[in-house]
Design a protein around this motif. Sequence first.
Motif, short mmCIF file in Angstrom:
data_model
loop_
_atom_site.label_atom_id
_atom_site.label_comp_id
_atom_site.label_asym_id
_atom_site.label_seq_id
_atom_site.Cartn_x
_atom_site.Cartn_y
_atom_site.Cartn_z
N HIS A 1 0.78 -1.19 0.04
CA HIS A 1 -0.08 -0.12 0.24
C HIS A 1 0.75 1.15 0.01
N ALA B 1 -5.71 -2.98 -2.69
CA ALA B 1 -4.85 -1.80 -3.27
C ALA B 1 -4.83 -1.76 -5.11
N ASP C 1 -0.31 3.57 -3.27
CA ASP C 1 -1.28 4.09 -2.69
C ASP C 1 -1.22 5.74 -3.25
#
Length: 341
Positions: free
Chosen positions: A86, A116, A90
């Motif tokens: 992540h 994700a 992200d």
Amino acid sequence: MTLNVCYLRRSPERNEHALVRLRKWWRMPQQQDTFFEQSLRAGCAVTTLAAPWLRRLPRRWLHRFDALVVNAKALGDWWDDQAYVHAMVDRFPGPKALFLGSAHPAHMPTEEIVDAFDLLLKREPYWDLERYPLRTENRDKIRPTLAGCPFGGPEEGPGCSEPEADKQHDVFFAGRVNEANDVREQAWSRIVASELNALGGLQPRPRAEADVPETLRGPRVKGTGYREAICRARINLALDGYGPVTARHLELWQAKAFMVSAPSLRDIWLHEMPVDGRDYVAFDDYDSLLDTLRAYLEDPEGRRRIAQTGGAYFARLYDPLRHGRNLARWLRGSIEDQGSQ
């Protein structure tokens, strides 16, 4: 409009010996990720990076890309570390796809890692997506892609389907056993016990000589001798390796050779689906294997027809331009989905 894609390529594993790394990268154009990467470049404008660079790029640079595609093997030892995954992806502002190049159709990351990503580009997944222990919305992210064929793309001409007069052996298979299943041992033991004129045999895994009984062993066939052995056989077996779809399946379709496959091929979702009895033949179980082989040994015209239609099927399957358009369409769909939220 062409999509601009940032692609995180496969990375060597930490602590991997330098010579092993070199061998892997030397062989890479002929294996595993080749077809996917060719297709991605055919359908999109691709900038390739090693995984650590993604975290070093300024956010304003990330906005230059329409989508992010991550080779799962770019994650190295951190594959099971959802916090790391992540943290890596992200910060990317657009849709994110994960390319899963494992030969195991069952191989799937955890729900937390799948969360994700917007797309899962899975090499040869199960047709029945409910076999994956994911929420429905995450199973809906799965799209099929394909391994690379060691023989390359489709070729012109009749290939190994003709002439019948050159066929010297009833059946050919050569390959290593593996720890994933015993399909090769089960099938080849029945061939050896039969009266069929068989060429080939099984080889042990590296450093595991005891894996293969002497009665099932055969020489390793490589290079031009391997292609010649395929063409000299009336029937070629395609048996599960680490997964139901192996390089052997692709090689036989590419060579326009008649293929009898293990039945597990019927469970797999390919972006162009083959038809049993038209593009290949599958045996139903080990008890019926020899009956299937004998029936087609008596039907050279049927073998030739299926071998040729299998070659035509491979030309549709192994088309990076066509698959590249699919990849671009799936990525655009993710962009549109993000924009509507």
